[in-house]
Design an enzyme around this catalytic site. Structure first.
Site, PDB file in Angstrom:
ATOM      1  N   LYS A  52      63.703  -8.502  10.639  1.00  0.00           N
ATOM      2  CA  LYS A  52      64.813  -7.621  10.246  1.00  0.00           C
ATOM      3  C   LYS A  52      65.148  -6.665  11.399  1.00  0.00           C
ATOM      4  O   LYS A  52      66.317  -6.441  11.737  1.00  0.00           O
ATOM      5  CB  LYS A  52      64.430  -6.829   8.980  1.00  0.00           C
ATOM      6  CG  LYS A  52      64.383  -7.709   7.741  1.00  0.00           C
ATOM      7  CD  LYS A  52      63.719  -7.061   6.530  1.00  0.00           C
ATOM      8  CE  LYS A  52      63.586  -8.101   5.410  1.00  0.00           C
ATOM      9  NZ  LYS A  52      62.899  -7.637   4.207  1.00  0.00           N
ATOM     10  N   GLN A  96      59.412  -2.648   2.366  1.00  0.00           N
ATOM     11  CA  GLN A  96      59.034  -4.059   2.248  1.00  0.00           C
ATOM     12  C   GLN A  96      58.067  -4.255   1.078  1.00  0.00           C
ATOM     13  O   GLN A  96      57.097  -3.516   0.934  1.00  0.00           O
ATOM     14  CB  GLN A  96      58.404  -4.533   3.574  1.00  0.00           C
ATOM     15  CG  GLN A  96      58.122  -6.015   3.643  1.00  0.00           C
ATOM     16  CD  GLN A  96      59.378  -6.890   3.571  1.00  0.00           C
ATOM     17  OE1 GLN A  96      60.453  -6.486   4.008  1.00  0.00           O
ATOM     18  NE2 GLN A  96      59.243  -8.078   3.028  1.00  0.00           N
ATOM     19  N   ASP A 119      68.686  -2.830  -0.250  1.00  0.00           N
ATOM     20  CA  ASP A 119      68.009  -3.966  -0.893  1.00  0.00           C
ATOM     21  C   ASP A 119      68.578  -4.221  -2.295  1.00  0.00           C
ATOM     22  O   ASP A 119      68.357  -5.288  -2.875  1.00  0.00           O
ATOM     23  CB  ASP A 119      66.515  -3.637  -1.048  1.00  0.00           C
ATOM     24  CG  ASP A 119      65.625  -4.541  -0.216  1.00  0.00           C
ATOM     25  OD1 ASP A 119      66.059  -5.643   0.125  1.00  0.00           O
ATOM     26  OD2 ASP A 119      64.488  -4.114   0.061  1.00  0.00           O
TER      27      ASP A 119
HETATM   28  N1  GUN Z   1      59.784  -9.007  -0.173  1.00  0.00           N
HETATM   29  C1  GUN Z   1      60.264 -10.268  -0.347  1.00  0.00           C
HETATM   30  N2  GUN Z   1      61.601 -10.279  -0.320  1.00  0.00           N
HETATM   31  C2  GUN Z   1      61.997  -9.006  -0.123  1.00  0.00           C
HETATM   32  C3  GUN Z   1      63.271  -8.390   0.008  1.00  0.00           C
HETATM   33  O1  GUN Z   1      64.341  -9.013  -0.082  1.00  0.00           O
HETATM   34  N3  GUN Z   1      63.234  -7.050   0.219  1.00  0.00           N
HETATM   35  C4  GUN Z   1      62.090  -6.346   0.306  1.00  0.00           C
HETATM   36  N4  GUN Z   1      62.166  -5.039   0.480  1.00  0.00           N
HETATM   37  N5  GUN Z   1      60.908  -6.880   0.182  1.00  0.00           N
HETATM   38  C5  GUN Z   1      60.854  -8.215  -0.022  1.00  0.00           C
END
Ligand code: GUN
Length: 291
Positions: A52, A96, A119
């Site tokens: 990211k 995350q 998110d």
């Molecule tokens: N863990 C797995 N997929 C995601 C996501 O799309 N966002 C976040 N913050 N954590 C994740």
């Protein structure tokens, strides 16, 4: 031959579009910024967060990563989010997941300012999605929607069966595709592990969105001729013929269904690359909302 829905190529096209948007914002002295929080040392999460960060860098979005150890307290995480919530230069906040077991995930997600919740996991944004109001839509469902749109796959009045009821994929994609909008307006069935026999549902599906996290569960006997398959699964399975000793497969048995489908997303290279692209789309939207 079925259409292979190429998420990698589409994400790269979106990357170019987003770079242009960022350049236009920079001309107005706005540089979008994403703050990423990683707690603990889950190897997969570390890779996701660094991917990211790299995507941000590639398109000119500023990003910061805060890495906190496994034994971080809930209060320390809340304090960090509070600082970011109040920082005018930060447009998006991403924590995350999963968080270490001792941390209350809901409490953390609730503490993020919904206007920076790129998110789309805050209940305020989930509520807006359900009600059909503008807000942040979770990145994987948004990525699927974008693929359907860009491949011109008609969903109106089609029967879409979503497999898996996670908060990250299953529930939001079902709510997105049921909305009375273009590239949605579908008849959606949300199927999950309580179903006694999934073929009762999948055999009548025009489109199957598989997001249950079970490697290669869906075979050709589960689907009807000409079905569209959107495979969200990313499962690692042992494979002695590979140098790494494993390979990635989806929730659908790709080779088994290939000659029966009209379109399919591969794993890897299907839905996966779209998720980060949509995270940045949301972050840039947040920066635009300040204007
Ligand atoms: N863990 C797995 N997929 C995601 C996501 O799309 N966002 C976040 N913050 N954590 C994740």
């Amino acid at each position: 031959m079925p259409i292979i829905i190429d998420g990698k190529k589409t994400a790269n096209e979106i990357k170019i579009e987003l770079t242009q948007e960022v350049n236009q914002l920079k001309e107005k002295d706005i540089t979008p910024q994403l703050a990423l929080l990683l707690v603990g040392n889950d190897p997969a999460s570390e890779i996701y967060v660094s991917n990211k960060h790299k995507f941000c860098n590639d398109i000119g979005v500023a990003s910061i990563i805060e890495k906190l150890p496994n034994n971080t307290t809930e209060k320390e995480i809340l304090d960090r989010i509070s600082i970011w919530n109040n920082d005018k230069n930060i447009d998006g906040i991403l924590v995350q997941l999963p968080l270490p077991k001792n941390i209350n995930e809901t409490k953390i997600l609730l503490s993020i300012n919904p206007n920076k919740d790129v998110d789309g996991f805050h209940p305020e944004n989930i509520g807006k999605l359900v009600a059909g109001l503008p807000g942040y839509i979770p990145c994987t469902p948004l990525g699927i929607y974008e693929l359907l749109k860009r491949y011109n796959i008609d969903t109106s009045a089609k029967h879409i069966v979503v497999l898996g009821r996670s908060n990250i994929v299953g529930k939001p994609i079902a709510n997105l595709l049921v909305q009375k909008t273009k590239y949605a307006n579908a008849i959606v069935t949300l199927c999950h592990s309580a179903a006694k026999n999934i073929t009762d549902f999948t055999l009548s599906a025009d489109i199957i969105i598989a997001a249950m996290g079970v490697p290669e569960l869906i075979k050709k006997q589960h689907i009807k001729d000409g079905a569209v398959i959107i495979d969200v699964g990313i499962n690692s399975i042992a494979d002695a013929t590979k140098q790494k000793g494993y390979r990635l497969v989806g929730d659908v048995d790709y080779n088994d269904v290939l000659d029966k489908v009209s379109a399919i997303t591969p794993v890897p290279g299907g839905v996966g690359p779209m998720t980060i692209a949509m995270l940045l789309k949301n972050t840039i939207q947040s920066a635009k909302n300040k204007m």
